[in-house]
Design an enzyme around this catalytic site. Structure first.
Site, PDB file in Angstrom:
ATOM      1  N   GLU A  33      36.073  15.519  47.867  1.00  0.00           N
ATOM      2  CA  GLU A  33      37.508  15.588  47.576  1.00  0.00           C
ATOM      3  C   GLU A  33      38.041  16.953  47.982  1.00  0.00           C
ATOM      4  O   GLU A  33      37.373  17.974  47.855  1.00  0.00           O
ATOM      5  CB  GLU A  33      37.737  15.370  46.084  1.00  0.00           C
ATOM      6  CG  GLU A  33      39.203  15.433  45.661  1.00  0.00           C
ATOM      7  CD  GLU A  33      39.387  15.334  44.154  1.00  0.00           C
ATOM      8  OE1 GLU A  33      40.472  14.906  43.733  1.00  0.00           O
ATOM      9  OE2 GLU A  33      38.462  15.701  43.408  1.00  0.00           O
ATOM     10  N   LYS A  87      44.932   8.682  45.892  1.00  0.00           N
ATOM     11  CA  LYS A  87      44.353   8.692  44.557  1.00  0.00           C
ATOM     12  C   LYS A  87      45.334   8.130  43.527  1.00  0.00           C
ATOM     13  O   LYS A  87      46.481   8.570  43.426  1.00  0.00           O
ATOM     14  CB  LYS A  87      43.960  10.126  44.195  1.00  0.00           C
ATOM     15  CG  LYS A  87      43.213  10.292  42.890  1.00  0.00           C
ATOM     16  CD  LYS A  87      42.809  11.755  42.727  1.00  0.00           C
ATOM     17  CE  LYS A  87      42.049  12.011  41.456  1.00  0.00           C
ATOM     18  NZ  LYS A  87      41.679  13.441  41.327  1.00  0.00           N
ATOM     19  N   CYS A 103      37.364  10.989  42.653  1.00  0.00           N
ATOM     20  CA  CYS A 103      37.153  11.835  41.479  1.00  0.00           C
ATOM     21  C   CYS A 103      37.511  11.152  40.156  1.00  0.00           C
ATOM     22  O   CYS A 103      36.748  10.351  39.646  1.00  0.00           O
ATOM     23  CB  CYS A 103      37.902  13.150  41.663  1.00  0.00           C
ATOM     24  SG  CYS A 103      37.286  14.479  40.594  1.00  0.00           S
TER      25      CYS A 103
END
Length: 280
Positions: free
Chosen positions: A43, A115, A156
C-alpha cells in the site's frame, strides 16, 4: 500442480516519489528475471506521507504517477504482471483515492480498486490516523483476470471486513491481494491472525505485501509481508527488513481446500435480528 511463481516487495517508502518509483522498478525487474509471473507491492508504495497538506500537494492524477509509469515500463519490458498495492492518485473531482492497480504483462491496466474502508482511529500509543481527511472512499469491488486465474483486490484496513473477502472469493478469486501499511501496535496484535482468517474463510491464497520500518513522515509500520495458503498456513513471512521474496504457489490447493471445506457453497441467507424491542 499448477505452479504460479510470485514476487513480493517489502518497502520503507519515503517522500521522494522519483526515488520510490526507481526502487520499485528495480525490485520488480529483479523479481521478474528471477522467474516471478506477478509481482506484488505494498500500500502507498509511490508515496507514504501522513502530513495531509504535503500529501495533497504531491499527489497527481493516475496517468502522471511516477510509480505507475515506472512499473508499467517494467511490466512491458519483462512481460510480468504487477499488482501495485496502492498509490495516492487525484481523482477527476479533485479528491484523492487510495488506489490499487493491476498491470498485465504488456503494461496495460487490467483493474483498478479504490479502497472502500478508510482508517480513522485513535490508538492507545497516542497515534492518530484520519485517512478520510485526505481520501475519499471507493464503493465497488474489483478483480483482475490473468492467464492463471482471477485476482481479487483489497487494501489494508479492508482486512477487517470479511464480507468483502467473501464477495471476492464468490466472484472467482483464487488469490487475493492485501497490501498494507499496518501500524506496529495493530500489526503485532492482529496482522497474522486476520490474514490467516481471511485465507481460511475464502479458501484462497492471501498475498500481503507490506510497508516496514521507520518512515520519513515519522510513522513506523509493521512489515511482515505474508503469503497464506487456503488452509491458513503461512508460507512466507518477510520479517521487518525491506527487500524482496520469491515464492511458488500451487494453485491446485484452492480447489482441493474448497472441496474439503465447502463453506463458500454452504452459506445461507438469514434474517438479521430486529432493531425493535421485544414485546413485554
Amino acid at each position: 500442480m499448477r505452479a504460479l511463481p510470485i514476487g513480493l516487495v517489502q518497502t520503507t517508502t519515503g517522500l521522494d516519489t522519483s526515488a520510490n518509483a526507481e526502487a520499485l522498478a528495480g525490485a520488480a525487474t529483479a523479481l521478474a528475471r528471477a522467474g516471478a509471473k506477478i509481482v506484488f507491492t505494498p500500500e502507498m508504495c509511490g508515496l507514504l506521507d501522513r502530513n495531509a497538506p504535503r500529501l495533497e500537494a504531491a499527489a497527481v492524477p493516475e496517468a502522471e504517477a511516477p510509480a505507475l509509469r515506472a512499473l508499467a515500463a517494467v511490466a512491458r519490458a519483462e512481460a510480468v504482471a504487477i499488482a501495485i498495492g496502492s498509490l495516492a492518485v487525484r481523482a477527476p473531482g479533485g479528491r484523492l483515492r487510495n488506489r490499487s492497480l493491476v498491470l498485465g504483462p504488456d503494461g496495460r491496466i487490467l483493474a483498478r480498486y479504490d479502497k472502500i474502508h478508510l482508517f480513522d482511529v485513535d490508538l492507545p500509543d497516542g497515534s492518530r490516523y484520519r485517512e478520510s481527511a485526505s481520501f475519499e472512499a471507493g464503493d465497488r469491488l474489483a478483480l483482475a483476470d490473468l492467464p492463471w486465474g482471477r485476482l481479487g483486490l483489497s487494501i489494508c484496513y479492508d482486512l477487517r471486513f470479511p464480507a468483502l473477502y467473501r464477495a471476492l472469493a464468490e466472484a472467482g478469486a483464487s488469490v487475493i491481494a492485501s497490501p498494507a501499511a499496518f501500524t506496529v501496535p495493530t500489526g503485532r496484535a492482529h496482522w497474522h491472525v486476520l490474514l490467516r482468517a481471511r485465507a481460511i474463510e475464502t479458501g484462497a491464497f492471501i498475498v500481503a505485501a507490506a510497508q516496514t520500518g521507520r518512515h520519513a513522515d515519522g510513522r513506523e509500520t509493521y512489515g511482515h509481508s505474508l503469503v497464506v495458503d487456503p488452509w491458513g498456513e503461512v508460507l512466507l513471512d518477510m520479517g521487518t527488513a525491506p527487500g524482496t521474496a520469491l515464492l511458488v504457489l500451487d494453485l491446485d490447493r484452492v480447489g482441493e481446500v474448497r472441496a474439503q471445506l465447502p463453506a463458500l457453497r454452504h452459506a445461507r441467507a438469514f434474517v438479521p435480528p430486529s432493531a425493535e424491542r421485544p414485546a413485554a
